[in-house]
Enzyme design. Structure first.
Site, short mmCIF file in Angstrom:
data_model
loop_
_atom_site.label_atom_id
_atom_site.label_comp_id
_atom_site.label_asym_id
_atom_site.label_seq_id
_atom_site.Cartn_x
_atom_site.Cartn_y
_atom_site.Cartn_z
N ASP A 136 0.85 -1.19 0.00
CA ASP A 136 0.00 0.00 0.00
C ASP A 136 0.89 1.25 0.00
OD1 ASP A 136 -3.22 0.53 0.99
OD2 ASP A 136 -1.81 2.21 1.11
N ILE A 137 0.49 2.25 -0.75
CA ILE A 137 1.29 3.47 -0.88
C ILE A 137 1.30 4.29 0.42
CG2 ILE A 137 -0.52 5.07 -1.70
CD1 ILE A 137 1.46 5.87 -3.96
N VAL A 161 -11.13 2.80 -3.55
CA VAL A 161 -10.72 2.38 -4.89
C VAL A 161 -11.69 1.30 -5.35
CG1 VAL A 161 -8.89 1.41 -6.31
CG2 VAL A 161 -8.30 2.95 -4.43
N HIS A 188 -10.24 -5.28 -3.51
CA HIS A 188 -8.91 -5.48 -2.92
C HIS A 188 -9.06 -5.92 -1.47
CE1 HIS A 188 -10.08 -1.23 -2.47
NE2 HIS A 188 -9.44 -1.22 -1.32
P1 5GP Z 1 -9.90 1.35 0.39
O1 5GP Z 1 -10.15 2.58 1.23
O2 5GP Z 1 -10.53 1.46 -0.97
O3 5GP Z 1 -10.23 0.07 1.10
O4 5GP Z 1 -8.32 1.28 0.20
C1 5GP Z 1 -7.63 1.84 -0.87
C2 5GP Z 1 -6.16 1.74 -0.55
O5 5GP Z 1 -5.42 1.97 -1.74
C3 5GP Z 1 -5.66 2.77 0.47
O6 5GP Z 1 -5.10 2.07 1.60
C4 5GP Z 1 -4.63 3.59 -0.29
O7 5GP Z 1 -3.52 3.96 0.49
C5 5GP Z 1 -4.24 2.65 -1.42
N1 5GP Z 1 -3.80 3.32 -2.63
C6 5GP Z 1 -4.41 4.36 -3.26
N2 5GP Z 1 -3.71 4.70 -4.36
C7 5GP Z 1 -2.66 3.86 -4.43
C8 5GP Z 1 -1.59 3.72 -5.37
O8 5GP Z 1 -1.46 4.45 -6.35
N3 5GP Z 1 -0.68 2.74 -5.12
C9 5GP Z 1 -0.78 1.90 -4.04
N4 5GP Z 1 0.15 0.97 -3.90
N5 5GP Z 1 -1.79 2.00 -3.15
C10 5GP Z 1 -2.71 2.98 -3.34
#
Ligand code: 5GP
Length: 123
Positions: free
Chosen positions: A33-34, A100, A104
């Protein structure tokens, strides 16, 4: 919800945006994760275009489901959290706070995760 192929994970899968890959198999990809929330914070995604678990659980093939589950187990081992433990999380939709829109799983590890979630009366 229709799948938007401009989401960030779709771009990673197409190689348009780099990722720090941890593991891949035929149907799944795992990368750091970034913005990590724990010492270990890996995202495991299917390579197919699925918005969330609603979508995946209905539309994915058995092979895709198996590979996604296998990837989670392999990542836990690779990251050294299979014995110490980890939290597996998949946010879905608005109430799940999904940001996103490509399915995931988060693998959080390397430190205690704490209680599971805030109880509704504390929100
Ligand atoms: P959600 O809130 O949708 O469950 O998690 C999305 C995750 O994607 C977040 O933890 C965020 O830090 C990660 N994320 C968003 N953009 C990127 C990216 O460009 N690269 C990576 N590796 N992780 C990302």
């Amino acid at each position: 919800m229709a799948y938007d192929d401009q989401n960030i994970f779709a771009k990673i899968l197409r190689g348009e945006i780099p990722c720090d890959m941890v593991y891949e198999n035929e149907h799944a990809l795992a990368f750091n994760d970034i913005n990590p929330g724990r010492p270990v914070h890996v995202l495991v995604i299917p390579k197919g275009a699925y918005v969330d678990m609603n979508d995946f659980s209905v539309e994915a093939s058995a092979a895709e489901m198996v590979d996604l589950m296998k990837a989670i187990g392999e990542v836990a081992k690779i990251c050294g959290v299979d014995q110490s433990g980890f939290r597996l999380m998949s946010n879905t939709g608005a109430d799940g706070h999904q940001e996103v829109m490509h399915l995931h799983f988060h693998i959080f590890g390397g430190a205690p995760s704490g209680p599971m979630i805030k109880r509704i009366e504390k929100l």
